[in-house]
Enzyme design. Structure first.
Site, PDB file in Angstrom:
ATOM      1  N   THR A  79       0.910  -1.301  -0.036  1.00  0.00           N
ATOM      2  CA  THR A  79       0.196   0.081  -0.115  1.00  0.00           C
ATOM      3  C   THR A  79       0.875   1.259   0.118  1.00  0.00           C
ATOM      4  O   THR A  79       0.816   2.046  -0.793  1.00  0.00           O
ATOM      5  CB  THR A  79      -0.867  -0.234   1.374  1.00  0.00           C
ATOM      6  OG1 THR A  79      -1.704  -1.249   1.005  1.00  0.00           O
ATOM      7  CG2 THR A  79      -1.556   1.180   1.241  1.00  0.00           C
ATOM      8  N   GLN A 186       0.915  -9.499  -5.702  1.00  0.00           N
ATOM      9  CA  GLN A 186       0.348 -10.736  -6.265  1.00  0.00           C
ATOM     10  C   GLN A 186       1.063 -11.679  -7.255  1.00  0.00           C
ATOM     11  O   GLN A 186       0.922 -12.633  -7.227  1.00  0.00           O
ATOM     12  CB  GLN A 186      -1.304 -10.786  -6.500  1.00  0.00           C
ATOM     13  CG  GLN A 186      -2.257 -10.232  -5.635  1.00  0.00           C
ATOM     14  CD  GLN A 186      -2.590 -11.027  -4.378  1.00  0.00           C
ATOM     15  OE1 GLN A 186      -2.288 -12.483  -4.527  1.00  0.00           O
ATOM     16  NE2 GLN A 186      -3.254 -10.578  -3.343  1.00  0.00           N
ATOM     17  N   THR A 244      13.339   4.894  10.943  1.00  0.00           N
ATOM     18  CA  THR A 244      14.221   3.639  11.374  1.00  0.00           C
ATOM     19  C   THR A 244      13.782   2.402  10.786  1.00  0.00           C
ATOM     20  O   THR A 244      12.571   2.190  11.088  1.00  0.00           O
ATOM     21  CB  THR A 244      14.326   3.720  13.165  1.00  0.00           C
ATOM     22  OG1 THR A 244      14.728   4.955  13.564  1.00  0.00           O
ATOM     23  CG2 THR A 244      15.141   2.391  13.539  1.00  0.00           C
ATOM     24  N   CYS A 329     -18.139  -4.926   1.984  1.00  0.00           N
ATOM     25  CA  CYS A 329     -19.185  -4.405   2.937  1.00  0.00           C
ATOM     26  C   CYS A 329     -18.680  -3.040   3.317  1.00  0.00           C
ATOM     27  O   CYS A 329     -17.576  -2.756   3.794  1.00  0.00           O
ATOM     28  CB  CYS A 329     -19.096  -5.313   4.170  1.00  0.00           C
ATOM     29  SG  CYS A 329     -19.503  -6.840   3.988  1.00  0.00           S
TER      30      CYS A 329
HETATM   31  C1  LIG Z   1      -2.423  -7.027  -0.735  1.00  0.00           C
HETATM   32  C2  LIG Z   1      -2.277  -6.003  -1.853  1.00  0.00           C
HETATM   33  C3  LIG Z   1      -1.550  -4.932  -1.793  1.00  0.00           C
HETATM   34  C4  LIG Z   1      -1.609  -4.069  -0.290  1.00  0.00           C
HETATM   35  O1  LIG Z   1      -0.309  -4.757   0.206  1.00  0.00           O
HETATM   36  P1  LIG Z   1      -0.238  -4.502   1.771  1.00  0.00           P
HETATM   37  O2  LIG Z   1       1.328  -5.009   2.117  1.00  0.00           O
HETATM   38  O3  LIG Z   1      -0.976  -5.287   2.590  1.00  0.00           O
HETATM   39  O4  LIG Z   1      -0.285  -3.052   2.218  1.00  0.00           O
HETATM   40  C5  LIG Z   1      -1.632  -4.034  -2.630  1.00  0.00           C
HETATM   41  N1  LIG Z   1      -1.791  -4.452  -4.140  1.00  0.00           N
HETATM   42  C6  LIG Z   1      -2.331  -5.667  -4.101  1.00  0.00           C
HETATM   43  C7  LIG Z   1      -2.556  -6.213  -5.646  1.00  0.00           C
HETATM   44  C8  LIG Z   1      -2.362  -6.635  -3.243  1.00  0.00           C
HETATM   45  O5  LIG Z   1      -2.926  -7.868  -3.362  1.00  0.00           O
END
Ligand SMILES: *Cc1c(COP(=O)(O)O)cnc(C)c1O
Length: 388
Positions: A79, A186, A244, A329
């Protein structure tokens, strides 16, 4: 049929358990008897050891995607990597243009970030996928404008497993002079990634989708790509991301990525065998639809929708199966997934869609148990609905 005592875990696309080998390694970087010091402490031996561990992990992450370790910036997850890629790149390069292209089936980490960029005065075009979840190079070509400076498209979709042709899409962006960002959260550990040969400038990674810990990720930034920091203070990570460094998390991600590199093919074989078994057990069910056609996605994600059943009831009745649904949801409201809607899947079926995702620790018993639970639940709910 007796239900298992603990739920069957079939939600690896949401997160994976930490591989025991990863957890063991992480534990060495926490306590007084471990390498707990601040990796930025240059004045003592313990700091140097922590720095060494961080740099070793940086190489392990870089190696999985064939990058130079200096091109890896640690973040709190994919994210944050997505935020840094989009906001950081658009702000740093605004003099060259204000237009960003992405797609309407990206993760919210991209879509919400793109929306925030619009608030800042940037312009965003959202491309729509074909029915198998792909963005075509022709489509991208048509959407490019003289002021387009960045294209962001995911390698593998988190809800359906659909794959984009990253090479073809990146080439179109580059021919136009736009940079190319790929959300590979992914994809890492599932499909080969090689930034040496692929036209990718920025790439987001997460540890917890690859048997590493939650709360750590990375952004690959190709040498020469300008990215403005979002987090200021201390100038860590070549000024792109201060704070850090969490040595134990970083070592966890490094170990997980080294394992993914060594075991990807073995993992994929294991998962492909289980998927075949799962598909064989489910495909005879009446009113079943695969969200994308076979061959368009990764093996570890199977998205299946059902006609003639209430989606909410289906989920409620399957508590012993940990899986994800095609509904989102928003407080009180249950809405069909925006990804499934974009593939043209009708709302009622999207609401009755399950994302079954397999992983390294999935077993034949998991697959058989899940197929049993789904079959039994569907049969029961449909018999309640249609009185004899
Ligand atoms: C899980 C996911 C994220 C977010 O990753 P985090 O490490 O949980 O912040 C972003 N993009 C895709 C396609 C994801 O599957």
């Amino acid at each position: 049929m007796s239900l298992p005592a603990t739920p069957i875990y079939m939600d690896y696309a949401a997160t994976t358990p930490v591989d025991p080998r990863v957890a063991q390694e992480m534990a060495r970087y926490l306590g007084l008897d471990g390498t707990f010091a601040n990796p930025a402490s240059r004045s003592h031996m313990l700091g140097w050891l922590a720095e060494q561990a961080v740099e070793g992990a940086r190489r392990q992450v870089a190696d999985l995607i064939h990058a130079d370790p200096r091109e890896i910036v640690w973040t709190s997850g994919a994210t944050e990597a997505d935020n840094l890629a989009l906001i950081g790149f658009m702000r740093a390069n605004r003099a060259r243009g204000r237009h960003l292209i992405t797609s309407c089936i990206e993760h919210k980490a991209i879509l919400d970030t793109a929306a925030s960029l619009e608030q800042e005065g940037f312009e965003v075009t959202l491309l729509s996928p074909d029915r198998n979840g792909r963005i075509t190079p022709e489509q991208l070509s048509r959407a490019l404008r003289p002021d387009t400076i960045l294209v962001s498209l995911m390698a593998v979709n988190n809800e359906t497993g659909s794959r984009n042709d990253i090479d073809a899409l990146g080439r179109v962006a580059h021919e136009h002079g736009a940079a190319f960002h790929v959300d590979a959260a992914q994809a890492a550990g599932k499909i080969p990634l090689n930034v040496e040969t692929q036209p990718i400038d920025l790439l987001s990674l997460s540890a917890h989708k690859v048997y590493g810990p939650k709360g750590i990720g990375a952004l690959y930034v190709r040498r020469g790509t300008q990215v403005a920091p979002l987090i200021h203070g201390g100038g860590h990570e070549r000024g792109m991301r201060s704070g850090t460094l969490p040595t134990h998390q970083i070592v966890g991600m490094g170990t997980a990525f080294a394992l993914a590199r060594a075991e990807r093919e073995q993992d994929n074989r294991h998962i492909a065998t289980l998927r075949t078994r799962l598909v064989a057990k489910l495909e005879g069910l009446p009113g079943l639809h695969f969200s994308i056609e076979e061959g368009y996605g990764v093996a570890n994600i199977l998205s299946v929708g059902f006609d003639d059943v209430d989606g909410q009831a289906l989920l409620m009745e399957m508590r012993s199966l940990a899986t994800a649904s095609g509904s989102a949801c928003n407080s009180a409201d249950v809405a069909p997934s925006y990804v499934l809607k974009a593939l043209g899947i009708p709302s009622s079926r999207a609401l009755a869609t399950l994302r079954l995702s397999l992983g390294r620790f999935s077993s034949e018993q998991d697959v058989d148990g899940a197929a049993d639970i789904i079959t039994t639940t569907l049969t029961r709910l449909r018999s309640i609905k249609s009185p004899a």
